[in-house]
Write an enzyme that holds these catalytic residues in place. Structure first.
Site, PDB file in Angstrom:
ATOM      1  N   LEU A 101       0.970  -1.225  -0.270  1.00  0.00           N
ATOM      2  CA  LEU A 101       0.030  -0.486   0.048  1.00  0.00           C
ATOM      3  C   LEU A 101       0.724   1.437   0.005  1.00  0.00           C
ATOM      4  O   LEU A 101       1.760   1.490   1.036  1.00  0.00           O
ATOM      5  CB  LEU A 101      -1.141  -0.153   1.011  1.00  0.00           C
ATOM      6  CG  LEU A 101      -2.379  -0.798   1.626  1.00  0.00           C
ATOM      7  CD1 LEU A 101      -1.143  -2.731   1.456  1.00  0.00           C
ATOM      8  CD2 LEU A 101      -3.110  -0.561   2.110  1.00  0.00           C
ATOM      9  N   GLY A 105       1.379   4.372   4.801  1.00  0.00           N
ATOM     10  CA  GLY A 105       1.703   3.238   3.407  1.00  0.00           C
ATOM     11  C   GLY A 105       2.579   2.162   3.876  1.00  0.00           C
ATOM     12  O   GLY A 105       3.384   2.132   5.537  1.00  0.00           O
ATOM     13  N   SER A 106       2.410   1.218   4.015  1.00  0.00           N
ATOM     14  CA  SER A 106       2.392  -0.294   4.758  1.00  0.00           C
ATOM     15  C   SER A 106       2.052  -1.510   4.008  1.00  0.00           C
ATOM     16  O   SER A 106       2.416  -1.307   2.660  1.00  0.00           O
ATOM     17  CB  SER A 106       1.996  -0.133   5.173  1.00  0.00           C
ATOM     18  OG  SER A 106      -0.208  -0.006   4.941  1.00  0.00           O
ATOM     19  N   CYS A 107       2.243  -3.084   4.044  1.00  0.00           N
ATOM     20  CA  CYS A 107       1.586  -4.011   3.558  1.00  0.00           C
ATOM     21  C   CYS A 107       0.901  -4.781   4.414  1.00  0.00           C
ATOM     22  O   CYS A 107       0.686  -5.143   5.096  1.00  0.00           O
ATOM     23  CB  CYS A 107       3.083  -4.880   3.590  1.00  0.00           C
ATOM     24  SG  CYS A 107       3.132  -6.626   2.922  1.00  0.00           S
ATOM     25  N   ILE A 161       1.013  -4.968   8.720  1.00  0.00           N
ATOM     26  CA  ILE A 161       2.596  -5.141   8.645  1.00  0.00           C
ATOM     27  C   ILE A 161       2.822  -3.724   8.326  1.00  0.00           C
ATOM     28  O   ILE A 161       2.287  -2.674   7.289  1.00  0.00           O
ATOM     29  CB  ILE A 161       3.412  -6.232   7.304  1.00  0.00           C
ATOM     30  CG1 ILE A 161       3.127  -7.165   7.729  1.00  0.00           C
ATOM     31  CG2 ILE A 161       4.573  -5.551   7.926  1.00  0.00           C
ATOM     32  CD1 ILE A 161       3.830  -7.880   6.680  1.00  0.00           C
TER      33      ILE A 161
END
Length: 213
Positions: A93, A180-182, A150
């Site tokens: 993301l 911002g991430s996963c 995450i």
């Protein structure tokens, strides 16, 4: 709680702060300050947007738990909840994606576990084991599914609104990740994967896999 606000409530303090900053900048720096403040305010509203989605899928379909881009699809042994060989779909993301997480399938929340860690960039392979993360284990008619929120280099805050015993509908909101991430999803081996690396996804709308009846 349905969490259907146009802007996620976790973003309200940021929006309020940037509005106050905009006023202060306008009073001290005039129109340049006003422009800077408005840009920051618009970005916060945009980042924490919480749009309605036309939930896709039929019985046996698995929808994406997040907006973003597929980084990889791999067969891995999941050792935290499923304890078996699974198919992992990893989604990155960016700061421009909607950061609301949605349930990929109907089921019952069995396990929620937050793990502390570091903050590597979310696109790195090792984030699955090293970054701060939150596990969400869901029991479904087709077996156990694990979704992992995450953190990334910028994302430092994981929000999960559900707890063990709660039931989730397909596409229902269950949390968010800030900046911002996963997001990862671990599926049983017999799931038919319908996406590939590089593909763009919409949480709750894109069908990423399917179980055969």
């Amino acid at each position: 709680m349905t969490h259907r606000e146009i802007v996620a409530r976790e973003g309200w303090p940021f929006v309020a702060f940037t509005i106050s900053l905009t006023v202060a900048l306008y009073l001290t720096v005039s129109y340049i300050g006003l422009a800077v403040g408005l840009v920051l305010t618009i970005f916060c509203v945009y980042f924490f947007r919480n749009p309605e989605r036309s939930i896709a899928g039929q019985k046996g379909d698995i929808v994406s738990p997040a907006d973003g881009r597929v980084m990889d699809v791999k067969t891995v042994v999941e050792e935290n909840y499923v304890h078996a060989k699974t198919i992992r779909v990893r989604i990155f993301l960016s700061i421009f994606n909607v950061h609301i997480n949605r349930s990929p399938i109907e089921g019952r929340v069995e396990w929620v576990n937050r793990v502390s860690g570091i903050y590597l960039p979310a696109y790195k392979d090792e984030v699955s084991d090293r970054n701060a993360r939150n596990y969400l284990g869901i029991v479904t008619d087709w077996g156990k599914i694990l979704v992992v929120q995450i953190t990334g280099l910028i994302a430092r805050r994981l929000v999960c609104w559900v707890q063990p015993g709660d039931t989730l509908k397909i596409g229902e909101r269950f949390g968010l990740i800030r900046f911002g991430s996963c997001t990862e999803i671990y599926l049983p081996e017999d799931a038919i994967i319908l996406v590939q690396p590089g593909q763009k996804l919409k949480g709750g709308e894109t069908v990423i896999a399917r179980f055969c009846e």
